[in-house]
Motif scaffolding. Sequence first.
Motif, short mmCIF file in Angstrom:
data_model
loop_
_atom_site.label_atom_id
_atom_site.label_comp_id
_atom_site.label_asym_id
_atom_site.label_seq_id
_atom_site.Cartn_x
_atom_site.Cartn_y
_atom_site.Cartn_z
N VAL A 118 0.84 -1.20 0.00
CA VAL A 118 0.00 0.00 0.00
C VAL A 118 0.87 1.25 0.00
CG1 VAL A 118 -1.73 1.31 1.31
CG2 VAL A 118 -1.90 -1.18 1.16
N GLN A 119 1.93 1.22 0.78
CA GLN A 119 2.83 2.37 0.81
C GLN A 119 3.49 2.59 -0.55
OE1 GLN A 119 5.52 1.41 4.00
NE2 GLN A 119 4.05 1.94 5.62
N ALA A 120 3.86 1.49 -1.22
CA ALA A 120 4.47 1.63 -2.54
C ALA A 120 3.47 2.19 -3.55
CB ALA A 120 5.01 0.28 -3.02
N ALA A 121 2.23 1.71 -3.52
CA ALA A 121 1.21 2.20 -4.45
C ALA A 121 0.82 3.64 -4.15
CB ALA A 121 -0.03 1.31 -4.39
N ALA A 122 0.93 4.03 -2.86
CA ALA A 122 0.59 5.41 -2.50
C ALA A 122 1.60 6.40 -3.06
CB ALA A 122 0.51 5.55 -0.98
N GLY A 123 2.78 5.91 -3.46
CA GLY A 123 3.78 6.81 -4.02
C GLY A 123 3.35 7.41 -5.35
N TYR A 124 2.47 6.74 -6.07
CA TYR A 124 1.96 7.29 -7.33
C TYR A 124 0.42 7.33 -7.27
CZ TYR A 124 1.77 2.24 -8.33
OH TYR A 124 1.55 0.89 -8.26
N LEU A 125 -0.10 7.75 -6.11
CA LEU A 125 -1.54 7.77 -5.86
C LEU A 125 -2.28 8.63 -6.89
CD1 LEU A 125 -4.03 7.17 -4.09
CD2 LEU A 125 -3.39 9.14 -2.68
N LEU A 126 -1.73 9.81 -7.20
CA LEU A 126 -2.43 10.72 -8.12
C LEU A 126 -2.44 10.17 -9.54
CD1 LEU A 126 -1.17 14.18 -6.80
CD2 LEU A 126 -3.30 12.99 -6.27
N ALA A 127 -1.41 9.44 -9.91
CA ALA A 127 -1.36 8.91 -11.28
C ALA A 127 -2.27 7.70 -11.45
CB ALA A 127 0.09 8.55 -11.63
N ARG A 128 -2.25 6.81 -10.49
CA ARG A 128 -3.07 5.59 -10.58
C ARG A 128 -3.68 5.29 -9.21
NH1 ARG A 128 0.84 1.20 -13.26
NH2 ARG A 128 -1.02 -0.09 -12.93
N PRO A 129 -4.71 6.01 -8.82
CA PRO A 129 -5.32 5.81 -7.48
C PRO A 129 -5.91 4.42 -7.30
CG PRO A 129 -6.70 7.20 -8.86
CD PRO A 129 -5.41 7.04 -9.60
N GLY A 130 -6.31 3.79 -8.41
CA GLY A 130 -6.90 2.46 -8.30
C GLY A 130 -5.95 1.44 -7.72
N ASP A 131 -4.63 1.58 -8.00
CA ASP A 131 -3.66 0.64 -7.46
C ASP A 131 -3.62 0.69 -5.94
OD1 ASP A 131 -3.18 0.06 -10.04
OD2 ASP A 131 -1.12 0.84 -10.11
N THR A 132 -3.72 1.89 -5.39
CA THR A 132 -3.71 2.04 -3.93
C THR A 132 -4.94 1.40 -3.31
OG1 THR A 132 -2.47 4.12 -4.17
CG2 THR A 132 -3.51 3.69 -2.04
N VAL A 133 -6.07 1.63 -3.95
CA VAL A 133 -7.31 1.05 -3.43
C VAL A 133 -7.25 -0.47 -3.47
CG1 VAL A 133 -9.80 0.87 -3.78
CG2 VAL A 133 -8.66 3.08 -4.07
N LEU A 134 -6.76 -1.03 -4.58
CA LEU A 134 -6.65 -2.48 -4.68
C LEU A 134 -5.66 -3.05 -3.68
CD1 LEU A 134 -6.67 -2.97 -8.58
CD2 LEU A 134 -8.51 -3.50 -6.95
N ALA A 135 -4.54 -2.36 -3.50
CA ALA A 135 -3.55 -2.82 -2.53
C ALA A 135 -4.11 -2.79 -1.12
CB ALA A 135 -2.28 -1.97 -2.62
N ALA A 136 -4.88 -1.74 -0.79
CA ALA A 136 -5.50 -1.66 0.54
C ALA A 136 -6.52 -2.78 0.73
CB ALA A 136 -6.16 -0.30 0.72
N GLY A 137 -7.31 -3.04 -0.32
CA GLY A 137 -8.28 -4.13 -0.25
C GLY A 137 -7.61 -5.48 -0.07
N ASP A 138 -6.52 -5.70 -0.80
CA ASP A 138 -5.80 -6.97 -0.67
C ASP A 138 -5.22 -7.13 0.73
OD1 ASP A 138 -6.39 -7.59 -3.28
OD2 ASP A 138 -4.46 -6.90 -4.08
N ALA A 139 -4.72 -6.03 1.32
CA ALA A 139 -4.13 -6.10 2.66
C ALA A 139 -5.18 -6.46 3.70
CB ALA A 139 -3.46 -4.78 3.01
N ILE A 140 -6.34 -5.82 3.60
CA ILE A 140 -7.41 -6.09 4.57
C ILE A 140 -7.96 -7.50 4.37
CG2 ILE A 140 -9.72 -5.42 5.30
CD1 ILE A 140 -8.98 -2.54 4.69
N ALA A 141 -8.18 -7.88 3.11
CA ALA A 141 -8.70 -9.22 2.83
C ALA A 141 -7.74 -10.30 3.30
CB ALA A 141 -8.99 -9.37 1.34
N GLY A 142 -6.45 -10.08 3.07
CA GLY A 142 -5.46 -11.06 3.51
C GLY A 142 -5.42 -11.18 5.02
N ALA A 143 -5.53 -10.04 5.72
CA ALA A 143 -5.52 -10.08 7.18
C ALA A 143 -6.76 -10.78 7.72
CB ALA A 143 -5.41 -8.66 7.74
N CYS A 144 -7.92 -10.49 7.12
CA CYS A 144 -9.17 -11.14 7.57
C CYS A 144 -9.13 -12.64 7.32
CB CYS A 144 -10.37 -10.51 6.85
SG CYS A 144 -10.73 -8.81 7.34
#
Length: 406
Positions: free
Chosen positions: A45-71
């Motif tokens: 998520v931190q890596a995807a947040a580095g280019y948040l403005l260019a591709r915000p969808g990557d950050t959202v997907l990475a956050a979703g994957d992190a939460i889903a993996g933890a659950c």
Amino acid sequence: MRQDVPRSHRLLREIAGGDAVVSVLAIGLALVAGGILIVLTDPEVQAAAGYLLARPGDTVLAAGDAIAGACSALFQGAFFNGTRAGWANQIKPLTETLTLATPLIAAGLGVSVAFRAGMFNIGGRGQMLVAAAVAGWISWSFPMPYLLHMLVCVLGAIVGGALWGGIAGVLKARTGAHEVIVTIMLNYVAFYLVSFLLRTPGALQAPGSNNPKSPAALDTAVMPTLSDLLGIGSFRLHAGFVLVVMATILIWWVLNRSSMGFRFRAVGENPRAARVAGIDVQRVYLVALMMSGGLAGLAGASQVLGTTTMGFGSGVDAGIGFDAITVALLGRSRPWGVFAAGLLFGALKTGGYAIQATQAVPIDLVLVVQSVIVLLIAAPPLVRAVFRLPAPAAALPHRRTETVAG
């Protein structure tokens, strides 16, 4: 003009303003806070947040994957892991959750008994240590037939914890000493006393050992495990869980169906009014703290005879004495509420280890979630304000009078 308020509306408001709803929502908010921390600390998520403005969808997907993996890791680590071979291995996470929950429930019941009598027992750690020392000493010093030996050890632990809690009860009843201060100090007394005995040959120290550790319990004193009963698997779940279920039923009956429970509630609500009504308040203080200590003693016995049967040290309480306060608060000092809260905290601990192993999430995150739960449980108005719930006293009356012009 008199207008009836629909019964369904009154019922919904009573449910929405009840303690159970507040507890559930507090757990939900704590889990949301934990999810936010997982997202903020996840490397992808931190890596995807580095280019948040260019591709915000990557950050959202990475956050979703992190939460889903933890659950997913939490569920597989605490309840059921279908990826393992054989049903015995698949249900082992659930048995681990029940194993960790066993002493939490027992000690939480002890704290809740003191709560109901208007007292705050913070001495669960000391009571557990004394009980563990008594149970351990009986377990290797007095050979007895199987099962009888275990029952005698459990009874000794309950008596040891009750007597240690009774010290605070006597001081509270006779001198008016505050139980919070007394039980905290008794924690230190018990810790250093047991530590001394574990370093003393001929006391609790294992023969021929230089380490502060006790001998192993004799096989006749060890609580049978689920594997012993089924003959398969390597389950650690032991008979202590059955004893805790029985203790929950007993404490429920005592607090809600017996005259003793009525006296506990009366003193907890208003000790002066209870004294005027003829209740021996000093006796209630003593009995409540002895019962509280006895239940903490049951937690100590489950540790020594069920989990750490090969010898214990001064850290045998494993912080359970303090975690029990959180369990009692979350359970609203009601026996079955404490039982459910103990299962929840057992699941969080077991699942937390799985999250750390598979998702590289620190186990400290579980402590954060527990702390947030305590914070929200201790501040019900905050939860009600967040979700705009009615206060308990704001429930609608059965009827109301309205003035209609004309």
